[in-house]
Design an enzyme around this catalytic site. Structure first.
Site, PDB file in Angstrom:
ATOM      1  N   HIS A 134      -4.640   5.280  -5.727  1.00 21.57           N
ATOM      2  CA  HIS A 134      -3.965   4.576  -4.641  1.00 21.57           C
ATOM      3  C   HIS A 134      -2.765   5.377  -4.162  1.00 21.57           C
ATOM      4  O   HIS A 134      -2.351   6.348  -4.795  1.00 21.57           O
ATOM      5  CB  HIS A 134      -3.506   3.188  -5.095  1.00 21.57           C
ATOM      6  CG  HIS A 134      -4.600   2.182  -5.189  1.00 21.57           C
ATOM      7  ND1 HIS A 134      -5.400   2.067  -6.308  1.00 21.57           N
ATOM      8  CD2 HIS A 134      -5.050   1.254  -4.302  1.00 21.57           C
ATOM      9  CE1 HIS A 134      -6.282   1.104  -6.109  1.00 21.57           C
ATOM     10  NE2 HIS A 134      -6.094   0.600  -4.905  1.00 21.57           N
ATOM     11  N   LYS A 138       2.257   2.184  -4.286  1.00 19.00           N
ATOM     12  CA  LYS A 138       1.714   1.068  -5.059  1.00 19.00           C
ATOM     13  C   LYS A 138       2.449   0.969  -6.385  1.00 19.00           C
ATOM     14  O   LYS A 138       2.551   1.943  -7.133  1.00 19.00           O
ATOM     15  CB  LYS A 138       0.213   1.242  -5.291  1.00 19.00           C
ATOM     16  CG  LYS A 138      -0.430   0.035  -5.982  1.00 19.00           C
ATOM     17  CD  LYS A 138      -1.938   0.115  -5.958  1.00 19.00           C
ATOM     18  CE  LYS A 138      -2.588  -1.050  -6.694  1.00 19.00           C
ATOM     19  NZ  LYS A 138      -2.215  -2.361  -6.099  1.00 19.00           N
TER      20      LYS A 138
END
Length: 226
Positions: A134, A138
């Site tokens: 990600h 995040k």
């Protein structure tokens, strides 16, 4: 309908855009305006049909407590807080709130969860690993989707020990790879999100669904109704 979106990050902003496109009114409140859920008073929340949270693991618990305590209808796409799930279920039940949470508000995630279960059944003696990648913003690791994929694999085959490897790179919207390896071959199941729009669309549809309902749901249990 009128929705309150908590979080001015990339996903929260996209949720607001999708809600507008679907004909809804939207108010967006950023974390700087809502320290310790200070903005989420009963009179303020009463003006909205549903609340959608895409904030951070640090902020979401206070937001949930405030919204559920006031009987709001709430959709939570933030992850990294599930150690508090039992408390939130109990609070929602006591206050007559509507509460829907999940790790992957997209058709692709839900389809991958179903296929993962079948793979675990079909290859019971393989070694399974999940690698998730990600964007660098995040906050939680492993991702909620990776944890749900592991749960799906182990639900289908309780003997599996599934390692999760987490990577944070650039602006990656979401990449999950399930790898099943034996002495003879390797199987890969990959889900790559090209953008956050699929998650935003699912969250808005979930907010439309929960309006007027009382109870607690996990997104995968109602996704087919959207």
């Amino acid at each position: 309908m009128l929705f309150l979106v908590l979080g001015r990050g990339k996903t929260g902003s996209l949720v607001a855009d999708v809600a507008h496109e679907r004909g809804h009114g939207v108010r967006v409140v950023g974390e700087e305006e809502n320290r310790n859920a200070a903005a989420l008073t009963g009179p303020f929340l009463a003006g909205f049909d549903a609340v959608i949270d895409f904030t951070t693991p640090e902020s979401v618990v206070s937001n949930m407590r405030a919204c559920l305590a006031n009987g709001a209808h709430m959709v939570v796409g933030t992850t990294g807080w599930y150690q508090h799930l039992d408390d939130m279920r109990s609070l929602a039940a006591r206050r007559g709130a509507g509460f829907l949470y999940g790790t992957g508000f997209s058709i692709g995630v839900q389809a991958t969860l179903r296929v993962a279960k079948e793979l675990a059944k079909a290859a019971p003696h393989y070694r399974f690993t999940i690698t998730e990648t990600h964007h660098t913003d995040k906050k939680d690791a492993p991702s909620g989707t990776a944890l749900s994929l592991r749960q799906a694999l182990q639900a289908a085959n309780p003997s599996l020990q599934v390692e999760i490897v987490s990577k944070r790179e650039g602006d990656v919207a979401g990449l999950h790879v399930i790898e099943a390896v034996s002495e003879n071959d390797r199987i890969e199941l990959k889900l790559e999100a090209f953008s956050r729009r699929g998650f935003a669309d699912g969250a808005v549809r979930a907010a439309e669904w929960i309006v007027g309902k009382t109870g607690v749901w996990e997104f995968s249990t109602i996704a087919s109704e959207l």
